[in-house]
Scaffold this active site. Structure first.
Site, PDB file in Angstrom:
ATOM      1  N   GLY A  12     -15.530  -7.035   8.844  1.00  0.00           N
ATOM      2  CA  GLY A  12     -16.800  -7.767   8.670  1.00  0.00           C
ATOM      3  C   GLY A  12     -17.016  -7.980   7.271  1.00  0.00           C
ATOM      4  CG  ASP A  13     -19.942  -6.981   5.694  1.00  0.00           C
ATOM      5  OD1 ASP A  13     -20.920  -7.733   6.475  1.00  0.00           O
ATOM      6  OD2 ASP A  13     -19.943  -5.753   5.969  1.00  0.00           O
ATOM      7  N   GLY A  15     -17.554 -12.967   4.446  1.00  0.00           N
ATOM      8  CA  GLY A  15     -17.995 -14.360   3.989  1.00  0.00           C
ATOM      9  C   GLY A  15     -17.921 -15.376   5.317  1.00  0.00           C
ATOM     10  CE  LYS A  16     -17.784 -12.518  10.530  1.00  0.00           C
ATOM     11  NZ  LYS A  16     -17.799 -11.380   9.673  1.00  0.00           N
ATOM     12  CG  ASN A  38     -24.221  -6.062  15.577  1.00  0.00           C
ATOM     13  OD1 ASN A  38     -24.457  -7.286  16.012  1.00  0.00           O
ATOM     14  ND2 ASN A  38     -22.998  -5.687  16.027  1.00  0.00           N
ATOM     15  N   GLY A  40     -24.737  -9.730   9.706  1.00  0.00           N
ATOM     16  CA  GLY A  40     -25.695 -10.180   8.569  1.00  0.00           C
ATOM     17  C   GLY A  40     -24.767 -11.548   7.960  1.00  0.00           C
ATOM     18  CG  HIS A  41     -23.999 -14.682   9.534  1.00  0.00           C
ATOM     19  ND1 HIS A  41     -24.294 -14.995  10.926  1.00  0.00           N
ATOM     20  CD2 HIS A  41     -22.653 -14.107   9.849  1.00  0.00           C
ATOM     21  CE1 HIS A  41     -23.136 -14.481  11.608  1.00  0.00           C
ATOM     22  NE2 HIS A  41     -22.490 -13.991  11.207  1.00  0.00           N
ATOM     23  CD  GLN A 223     -20.667  -7.716  14.714  1.00  0.00           C
ATOM     24  OE1 GLN A 223     -20.208  -8.128  15.824  1.00  0.00           O
ATOM     25  NE2 GLN A 223     -21.666  -7.585  14.331  1.00  0.00           N
ATOM     26  CB  THR A 238     -19.425  -3.814  16.577  1.00  0.00           C
ATOM     27  OG1 THR A 238     -20.628  -3.909  17.321  1.00  0.00           O
ATOM     28  CG2 THR A 238     -18.415  -4.917  17.064  1.00  0.00           C
ATOM     29  NE  ARG A 302     -25.088   0.789   7.100  1.00  0.00           N
ATOM     30  CZ  ARG A 302     -24.304   1.134   8.225  1.00  0.00           C
ATOM     31  NH1 ARG A 302     -23.960   2.297   8.239  1.00  0.00           N
ATOM     32  NH2 ARG A 302     -24.037   0.001   8.821  1.00  0.00           N
ATOM     33  NE  ARG A 304     -21.176  -5.730   3.116  1.00  0.00           N
ATOM     34  CZ  ARG A 304     -21.552  -6.777   2.637  1.00  0.00           C
ATOM     35  NH1 ARG A 304     -20.999  -7.440   1.543  1.00  0.00           N
ATOM     36  NH2 ARG A 304     -22.669  -7.408   3.409  1.00  0.00           N
ATOM     37  CE  LYS A 330     -18.819 -11.457  -1.602  1.00  0.00           C
ATOM     38  NZ  LYS A 330     -19.181 -10.169  -1.258  1.00  0.00           N
ATOM     39  N   GLY A 414     -17.403 -18.382  -5.132  1.00  0.00           N
ATOM     40  CA  GLY A 414     -18.923 -18.190  -5.265  1.00  0.00           C
ATOM     41  C   GLY A 414     -19.662 -18.365  -3.979  1.00  0.00           C
TER      42      GLY A 414
HETATM   43  P1  IMP Z   1     -23.061  -1.474  15.648  1.00  0.00           P
HETATM   44  O1  IMP Z   1     -22.676  -2.645  15.731  1.00  0.00           O
HETATM   45  O2  IMP Z   1     -24.421  -1.508  15.079  1.00  0.00           O
HETATM   46  O3  IMP Z   1     -22.956  -0.603  16.741  1.00  0.00           O
HETATM   47  O4  IMP Z   1     -22.112  -0.669  14.431  1.00  0.00           O
HETATM   48  C1  IMP Z   1     -20.966  -0.128  14.644  1.00  0.00           C
HETATM   49  C2  IMP Z   1     -19.814  -0.326  13.526  1.00  0.00           C
HETATM   50  O5  IMP Z   1     -19.727  -1.843  12.989  1.00  0.00           O
HETATM   51  C3  IMP Z   1     -20.560   0.381  12.106  1.00  0.00           C
HETATM   52  O6  IMP Z   1     -19.610   0.704  11.354  1.00  0.00           O
HETATM   53  C4  IMP Z   1     -21.427  -0.949  11.461  1.00  0.00           C
HETATM   54  O7  IMP Z   1     -21.484  -0.692   9.941  1.00  0.00           O
HETATM   55  C5  IMP Z   1     -20.286  -2.015  11.707  1.00  0.00           C
HETATM   56  N1  IMP Z   1     -20.676  -3.261  11.649  1.00  0.00           N
HETATM   57  C6  IMP Z   1     -21.806  -3.845  12.633  1.00  0.00           C
HETATM   58  N2  IMP Z   1     -22.048  -5.083  12.373  1.00  0.00           N
HETATM   59  C7  IMP Z   1     -21.392  -5.643  11.272  1.00  0.00           C
HETATM   60  C8  IMP Z   1     -21.370  -6.581  10.242  1.00  0.00           C
HETATM   61  O8  IMP Z   1     -21.821  -7.580  10.566  1.00  0.00           O
HETATM   62  N3  IMP Z   1     -20.580  -6.419   9.021  1.00  0.00           N
HETATM   63  C9  IMP Z   1     -19.893  -5.433   8.989  1.00  0.00           C
HETATM   64  N4  IMP Z   1     -19.868  -4.351   9.531  1.00  0.00           N
HETATM   65  C10 IMP Z   1     -20.516  -4.401  10.873  1.00  0.00           C
END
Ligand code: IMP
Length: 423
Positions: A12-13, A15-16, A38, A40-41, A223, A238, A302, A304, A330, A414
């Site tokens: 995840g994260d 840069g999608k 859950n 984040g974009h 994710q 997840t 949080r 990373r 990146k 960027g």
């Molecule tokens: P949950 O999806 O909230 O149940 O979290 C389960 C795991 O997936 C945890 O390690 C979260 O930090 C991770 N996680 C959930 N959504 C994202 C995301 O969009 N980016 C990165 N990690 C994620």
């Protein structure tokens, strides 16, 4: 026209959001097929920063219909809040379409997510505490409440009462919490139902018709591959299938409708929450990646965990998703390092691995086998032509292509929309 899928090729994260937003310029529909708020974009448009969690990234393009499919879990308060925020910033979100079959995140899901994590102590997953896991648990236990139930108040209240009978026992007896009141929750949700109603539809039919009409449909995974419930580093994952295989079930189309799978990978790698991470850097280099890369979660803020690019994991993602091309993001964060490392295998006391190990224990115990390459010292953020990148940066990109066996079609240097190089 066959559909395109954009998936996260790491944890995840990657840069999608930026890549999807960029590709959405030529899309008619941008569709989420799993996950919830859950995800984040972060998208930067002309110096304005948008942080979306539930609504697909394509919403920022006014010609795009953003769709939230049945495979998603929806917290209706978050949906309405995100729509209101977009509206207040001049973006019209009224084109959003939501599946009648998507499951709802209920207040007890959020509460359980938090207390279950606390209960796990050192074994905790590090979830986003948005209620995602408990909502999917109920879906598969066949005790979930769906969007369509909001429009049948009697059924909604009945389902809620049955659910709370069990949840309140869990909350009070197992987790020492106060019970929750069905009436209050029902009133709150049924009030939101009226606001949500205009956006609810049969999204499978919507996308079927779009594909028949030769529209450009883009599926946006949330994710990443290594957080997939089946193919990720379980249990530190997840509760859904972010991989390309999740698209069919998460919207209701057949596999033949997909023609292109774009895997998004950062030029290094990061993860939030717990779980194994062979190339993690617990040193100044990792710290620098966090600082320069702004590696703090969009949803929870949080920090990373960061490390060198892992091509064992990336090749695994290519296989699991059928990735046909990579968007490499990146790359600018790796400027100014004397040398860079790329993991090309793992070594444990028993064996060496060039494929992602089937026994997860190996991921904790192994040492990455690194190939070291020279870095570059130039700032590359203003470069828009591939050929203008420093030679060492091009060599890095091309080495990764060779190691994973698929082309890198896009390089991002960027956060801005324009900071994108088509190779
Ligand atoms: P949950 O999806 O909230 O149940 O979290 C389960 C795991 O997936 C945890 O390690 C979260 O930090 C991770 N996680 C959930 N959504 C994202 C995301 O969009 N980016 C990165 N990690 C994620």
């Amino acid at each position: 026209m066959p559909a395109t899928v954009v998936v996260g090729a790491q944890w995840g994260d990657e840069g999608k959001g930026k890549i999807t937003d960029h590709m959405a310029e030529s899309a008619d529909f941008v569709v989420r097929y799993q996950g919830g708020n859950n995800a984040g974009h972060t998208i930067v448009v002309e110096d304005e920063r948008f942080a979306l969690t539930l609504i697909p990234s394509g919403v920022l393009n006014d010609t795009v219909t953003p769709v939230i499919g049945n495979g998603c879990v929806i917290d209706p308060a978050v949906l309405l809040e995100e729509m209101a925020t977009l509206k207040s910033r001049g973006i019209d979100p009224s084109g959003v379409r939501i599946s009648n079959n998507a499951h709802l995140i209920m207040p007890y899901h959020r509460r359980l997510d938090a207390v279950m994590e606390r209960f796990l102590g050192r074994q905790q997953i590090g979830t986003t505490k948005r209620g995602i896991g408990p909502a999917y648990t109920d879906k598969f236990a066949r005790s979930g409440i769906r969007v369509q139930d909001l429009f049948d108040p009697k059924i909604f209240r009945q389902k809620l009462e049955v659910a709370l009978r069990e949840k309140n026992l869990m909350l009070t007896k197992a987790y020492n919490q106060l019970p929750m009141e069905p009436g209050t929750i029902a009133d709150e949700y049924l009030e939101m139902a009226e606001q949500i109603k205009p956006y609810v539809t049969d999204t499978s039919l919507l996308i079927w018709n779009a594909l028949r009409a030769d529209k450009n449909v883009l599926f946006e995974g949330a994710q990443g591959t290594l957080l997939d419930i089946d193919h990720g580093t379980y249990p530190f994952v997840t509760s859904s299938n972010p991989t390309a295989g999740g698209v069919g079930a998460g919207i209701g189309i057949g596999p033949m409708e997909i023609g292109r799978v774009v895997g998004v990978a950062k030029a290094y790698i990061s993860r939030v929450g717990s779980g194994p991470f062979p190339t993690e850097l617990d040193d100044k280099i990792g710290e620098r990646m966090v600082e320069i890369g702004g590696e703090f979660g969009t949803v929870t803020g949080r920090r990373r965990r960061c490390g060198w690019l892992d091509t064992v994991a990336l090749r695994y993602a290519v296989r699991i998703n059928g990735i046909s091309e990579i968007a490499f993001t990146k790359l600018d964060v790796l400027s100014h390092f004397d040398s860079l490392k790329i993991a090309v295998g793992y070594r444990s006391h028993e064996a060496t691995y060039d494929e992602f190990p089937r026994q997860q224990r190996v991921l904790y115990d192994c040492e990455p086998i690194y190939q070291e390459v020279p870095g570059w010292s130039e700032d590359i953020t203003a470069i828009r032509n591939y050929e203008d990148l420093p030679k060492n940066a091009r060599d890095y990109v091309e080495l990764v292509e060779d190691l994973v066996g698929v082309p890198i079609a896009t390089v991002s240097v960027g956060p801005a929309r324009s900071a994108t190089i088509l190779k």
